[in-house]
Design an enzyme around this catalytic site. Sequence first.
Site, mmCIF file in Angstrom:
data_model
loop_
_atom_site.group_PDB
_atom_site.id
_atom_site.type_symbol
_atom_site.label_atom_id
_atom_site.label_comp_id
_atom_site.label_asym_id
_atom_site.label_seq_id
_atom_site.Cartn_x
_atom_site.Cartn_y
_atom_site.Cartn_z
ATOM 1 N N GLU A 167 -14.807 2.784 9.588
ATOM 2 C CA GLU A 167 -14.038 3.040 10.819
ATOM 3 C C GLU A 167 -13.532 4.490 10.886
ATOM 4 O O GLU A 167 -13.313 5.026 11.970
ATOM 5 C CB GLU A 167 -12.854 2.077 10.922
ATOM 6 C CG GLU A 167 -11.872 2.199 9.767
ATOM 7 C CD GLU A 167 -10.692 1.241 9.835
ATOM 8 O OE1 GLU A 167 -10.592 0.448 10.783
ATOM 9 O OE2 GLU A 167 -9.859 1.290 8.900
ATOM 10 N N ASP B 53 -8.632 -1.194 1.230
ATOM 11 C CA ASP B 53 -9.229 0.139 1.381
ATOM 12 C C ASP B 53 -9.543 0.811 0.040
ATOM 13 O O ASP B 53 -10.324 1.754 -0.010
ATOM 14 C CB ASP B 53 -8.293 1.061 2.173
ATOM 15 C CG ASP B 53 -7.928 0.492 3.533
ATOM 16 O OD1 ASP B 53 -8.687 -0.353 4.040
ATOM 17 O OD2 ASP B 53 -6.886 0.901 4.085
ATOM 18 N N GLY C 130 0.839 -1.194 0.000
ATOM 19 C CA GLY C 130 0.000 0.000 0.000
ATOM 20 C C GLY C 130 0.871 1.240 0.000
ATOM 21 O O GLY C 130 2.059 1.178 -0.334
ATOM 22 N N GLY D 62 -11.332 0.462 6.165
ATOM 23 C CA GLY D 62 -11.228 1.405 5.042
ATOM 24 C C GLY D 62 -10.340 2.594 5.341
ATOM 25 O O GLY D 62 -10.118 3.442 4.488
#
Length: 368
Positions: free
Chosen positions: A242, A147, A121, A190
Amino acid sequence: MSRTKAQFKRIGILTGGGDAPGLNAVIRAAVKVAVRDYGFTIIGFEDGFGGLIENRARRLSEKDVVGILPRGGTILGTTNRDNPFHYPVQENGQVVFKDVSAQVMKNIESHGIDALIIIGGDGSLTIAKELWERYNLPVIGVPKTIDNDIGATDQTFGFDTALNTATEALDKLHTTAESHHRVMVLEVMGRYAGWIALHAGVAGGADVILIPEIPFTIEKVTEKLMERRRTGKKFSVIVAAEGAKPAGGQVVVKKVVEGSFEPLRLGGIGNQVAEEIEQHTRIETRVTVLGHLQRGGSPTPFDRILATRFGAAAVNFLAEGRYGEMVCLRTPEIRTVPLAEAVEVMRRVSLGNELIRTAKQMGISFGT
Ligand code: F6P
């Protein structure tokens, strides 16, 4: 065997950051293409950048990747710690952060590795960019995250599987919500992007979707719940990302984790919203935090295909002499973008997103 522009013989590969379904499919594709089409040797580093720093690596043959396409997780292991440019070491009984990237380069050289595939990521891709810029190490990045928040690609693999898990959870929560005339809140992952919540909310027929990009008020949320009651619908289902936060408020942080690529561990908004709903409406409300179930399990066909395309493309692009770049999906093609560009923009839900409008037309409230 294909003709290659770059005269590589040995390619390193690692998976960094939080895992996502599809990582094994990338590894498998990269190994197959590297070995079959180009005659390269692939060396896999274990546990992300930890393996690069501590020189833990093993050769990956075609045999090693048999049967891993449908498997979640990563056969190489991963961690969201161990940044070689900011690595914690003990000195005089204290933890100090050091740059150990020169050691990493030595370890890479010790295996005779000519180029590196980094699957990760934004944290891992930023390290990839630094290795490329500082040492001229031929690297190519492969974007992954459930995400779906990497700006330079239309989609990351892992997202579709997480979305399926979240949608299935909403389907299950619906039946029990209806039986008990309750409000059920599902908290999904996420980070600072609401993609999982938005897509699962629409796919799973949620009544309220709370996402980080649209700060909500509890009054608007409860207004929606009461309106449903008035029209005979005695239950409601809410999906909260979240990273969702009330207007004028802050995201709920569960823990601060020093040395992690992402030190703020989010979580708790579901409980906060549920408590406020009960206070305001007296409707019995329950919370489910879906957590790491979203990161596990077998990747969906979509994720398997995207991950396979990314893995094959990473090797093809390296062989063409393209590095310092990240593979990406620009529908319908797989292309590359410079790593610098790849880590620049976080992809969040824009307010003009067509799916938000459609969701509203379905009667879904965003708490505004
Ligand atoms: O980035 C992926 C993700 O699953 C986020 O959605 C979540 O906030 C975070 O990672 C959780 O990280 P960890 O596995 O360290 O708890």
